[in-house]
Design a protein around this motif. Structure first.
Motif, PDB file in Angstrom:
ATOM      1  N   PHE A   1      42.935  36.364  57.766  1.00  0.00           N
ATOM      2  CA  PHE A   1      43.302  37.132  56.582  1.00  0.00           C
ATOM      3  C   PHE A   1      42.183  37.230  55.548  1.00  0.00           C
ATOM      4  N   ILE A   2      40.989  36.697  55.852  1.00  0.00           N
ATOM      5  CA  ILE A   2      39.873  36.878  54.925  1.00  0.00           C
ATOM      6  C   ILE A   2      39.550  38.357  54.724  1.00  0.00           C
ATOM      7  N   PRO A   3      39.391  39.165  55.798  1.00  0.00           N
ATOM      8  CA  PRO A   3      39.130  40.604  55.566  1.00  0.00           C
ATOM      9  C   PRO A   3      40.263  41.291  54.815  1.00  0.00           C
ATOM     10  N   THR A   4      41.514  40.900  55.091  1.00  0.00           N
ATOM     11  CA  THR A   4      42.649  41.513  54.403  1.00  0.00           C
ATOM     12  C   THR A   4      42.618  41.219  52.912  1.00  0.00           C
ATOM     13  N   LEU A   5      42.311  39.978  52.554  1.00  0.00           N
ATOM     14  CA  LEU A   5      42.227  39.619  51.135  1.00  0.00           C
ATOM     15  C   LEU A   5      41.093  40.368  50.437  1.00  0.00           C
ATOM     16  N   LEU A   6      39.974  40.557  51.131  1.00  0.00           N
ATOM     17  CA  LEU A   6      38.868  41.305  50.544  1.00  0.00           C
ATOM     18  C   LEU A   6      39.251  42.758  50.291  1.00  0.00           C
ATOM     19  N   GLU A   7      39.986  43.350  51.223  1.00  0.00           N
ATOM     20  CA  GLU A   7      40.436  44.724  51.031  1.00  0.00           C
ATOM     21  C   GLU A   7      41.401  44.824  49.854  1.00  0.00           C
ATOM     22  N   GLU A   8      42.308  43.855  49.726  1.00  0.00           N
ATOM     23  CA  GLU A   8      43.241  43.880  48.607  1.00  0.00           C
ATOM     24  C   GLU A   8      42.517  43.646  47.284  1.00  0.00           C
ATOM     25  N   ALA A   9      41.491  42.792  47.285  1.00  0.00           N
ATOM     26  CA  ALA A   9      40.720  42.572  46.063  1.00  0.00           C
ATOM     27  C   ALA A   9      40.033  43.860  45.630  1.00  0.00           C
ATOM     28  N   GLU A  10      39.504  44.605  46.611  1.00  0.00           N
ATOM     29  CA  GLU A  10      38.853  45.874  46.261  1.00  0.00           C
ATOM     30  C   GLU A  10      39.862  46.870  45.706  1.00  0.00           C
ATOM     31  N   ALA A  11      41.070  46.915  46.286  1.00  0.00           N
ATOM     32  CA  ALA A  11      42.092  47.843  45.790  1.00  0.00           C
ATOM     33  C   ALA A  11      42.475  47.518  44.346  1.00  0.00           C
ATOM     34  N   VAL A  12      42.605  46.215  44.041  1.00  0.00           N
ATOM     35  CA  VAL A  12      42.955  45.811  42.676  1.00  0.00           C
ATOM     36  C   VAL A  12      41.818  46.160  41.719  1.00  0.00           C
ATOM     37  N   MET A  13      40.563  45.939  42.133  1.00  0.00           N
ATOM     38  CA  MET A  13      39.424  46.255  41.274  1.00  0.00           C
ATOM     39  C   MET A  13      39.351  47.758  40.979  1.00  0.00           C
ATOM     40  N   LYS A  14      39.621  48.581  41.996  1.00  0.00           N
ATOM     41  CA  LYS A  14      39.606  50.024  41.778  1.00  0.00           C
ATOM     42  C   LYS A  14      40.734  50.445  40.845  1.00  0.00           C
ATOM     43  N   ALA A  15      41.903  49.797  40.974  1.00  0.00           N
ATOM     44  CA  ALA A  15      43.008  50.110  40.072  1.00  0.00           C
ATOM     45  C   ALA A  15      42.665  49.729  38.632  1.00  0.00           C
ATOM     46  N   GLN A  16      41.977  48.599  38.463  1.00  0.00           N
ATOM     47  CA  GLN A  16      41.556  48.190  37.121  1.00  0.00           C
ATOM     48  C   GLN A  16      40.529  49.160  36.542  1.00  0.00           C
ATOM     49  N   GLN A  17      39.583  49.596  37.372  1.00  0.00           N
ATOM     50  CA  GLN A  17      38.579  50.548  36.900  1.00  0.00           C
ATOM     51  C   GLN A  17      39.211  51.875  36.506  1.00  0.00           C
ATOM     52  N   ALA A  18      40.250  52.296  37.251  1.00  0.00           N
ATOM     53  CA  ALA A  18      40.938  53.534  36.909  1.00  0.00           C
ATOM     54  C   ALA A  18      41.647  53.429  35.563  1.00  0.00           C
ATOM     55  N   ARG A  19      41.976  52.201  35.158  1.00  0.00           N
ATOM     56  CA  ARG A  19      42.639  51.976  33.871  1.00  0.00           C
ATOM     57  C   ARG A  19      41.657  51.568  32.776  1.00  0.00           C
ATOM     58  N   GLY A  20      40.361  51.652  33.076  1.00  0.00           N
ATOM     59  CA  GLY A  20      39.351  51.357  32.071  1.00  0.00           C
ATOM     60  C   GLY A  20      38.852  49.935  32.058  1.00  0.00           C
TER      61      GLY A  20
END
Length: 267
Positions: free
Chosen positions: A168-187
């Motif tokens: 699940f290391i690759p899965t966690l990395l993908e989820e971390a990227e999704a959260v970071m992109k969501a944060q960037q979309a919110r400023g």
């Protein structure tokens, strides 16, 4: 392009090399021997004897050098930071000085030694995970821990937990990227702002990841129970592990090298 797409920690690289075909128990037993050799080596001969098997393994694995670099890249900062700290803090004969900063011969030697040992440790671990499937890792770990079951050690459960964590290391990395992109979309961003703002953004990344990990663990446990999973009770395997002469020869050679390096250090 995915921010974490080039990270290969815990990922298996398919192949048919000698290292891929080796018994997974041999590779697991070889890893602590390689680490011990790297930690004991303190002479040029010792460095050659401890690094030689790792270099041979790298050449025989048939894995492109770019994949090793991708696995090492997230850790280069730690390796270089350790080297710099040793060079600047260890007193001794000065080789370079600029103001209050100075590099000593002893600090440089100690820093390079630390860099070398940590690099061997990381590369050896990468070789294990990149040439062994998670299923074979689980089987090998459980097999090696079987003698300890009579002392109450849950061999199967420990092997399964480690394999699931690697999986699940690759899965966690993908989820971390999704959260970071969501944060960037919110400023929000981890790369800009003051230190308190970055710490706040980091908490905004860790909390969703923790919640997602707990949810995924619960879903995995439910799926395993629905399929009748009951640990290692009456479990059989299609492929049985068996040592080959090459496996025994590799372990014997590594053991001889370890004893030789230890004798050279304390002679």
């Amino acid at each position: 392009m995915s921010l974490f797409s080039n990270i290969t920690i815990g990922q298996y690289y398919p192949g048919n090399s000698f290292l891929h075909r080796m018994d997974p128990r041999t590779k697991i037993l070889a890893l602590p021997l390689l680490i011990i050799m790297a930690l004991l080596a303190d002479t040029p001969a010792g460095y050659i004897m401890s690094g030689g098997p790792v270099v041979l393994a790298l050449l025989s694995a048939g894995i492109p050098p770019a994949n090793y670099w991708q696995g090492l890249r997230p850790l280069w900062v730690i390796l270089l930071l350790g080297l710099v700290i040793q060079c600047l803090t260890v007193p001794g004969e000065k080789l370079w000085q600029w103001g209050i900063l100075s590099i000593s011969r002893e600090g440089l030697s100690l820093g390079l030694t630390l860099f070398y040992r940590l690099s061997l440790l990381i590369i050896s671990t990468l070789l294990l995970t990149m040439t062994t499937t998670p299923m074979n890792l689980t089987t090998a770990l459980e097999n090696l821990l079987q003698p300890f079951k009579q002392f109450g050690v849950p061999a199967h459960e420990l092997a399964l937990m480690m394999t699931i964590a690697l999986r699940f290391i690759p899965t966690l990395l993908e989820e971390a990227e999704a959260v970071m992109k969501a944060q960037q979309a919110r400023g929000g961003s981890l790369r800009s702002g003051s230190l308190p703002q970055r710490l706040q953004a980091l908490m905004g990344l860790l909390v969703p990841l923790l919640a997602s990990s707990i949810r995924r663990a619960d879903e995995l446990a439910t799926a395993m129970e629905a399929r009748g999973y009951r640990g290692d009770i009456k479990r059989t395997r299609l492929k049985q592990l068996q040592y080959r002469p090459a496996d025994i020869a590799v372990l014997a050679a590594l053991l001889v090298l370890t004893v030789t390096i230890a004798a050279e250090r304390w002679a």
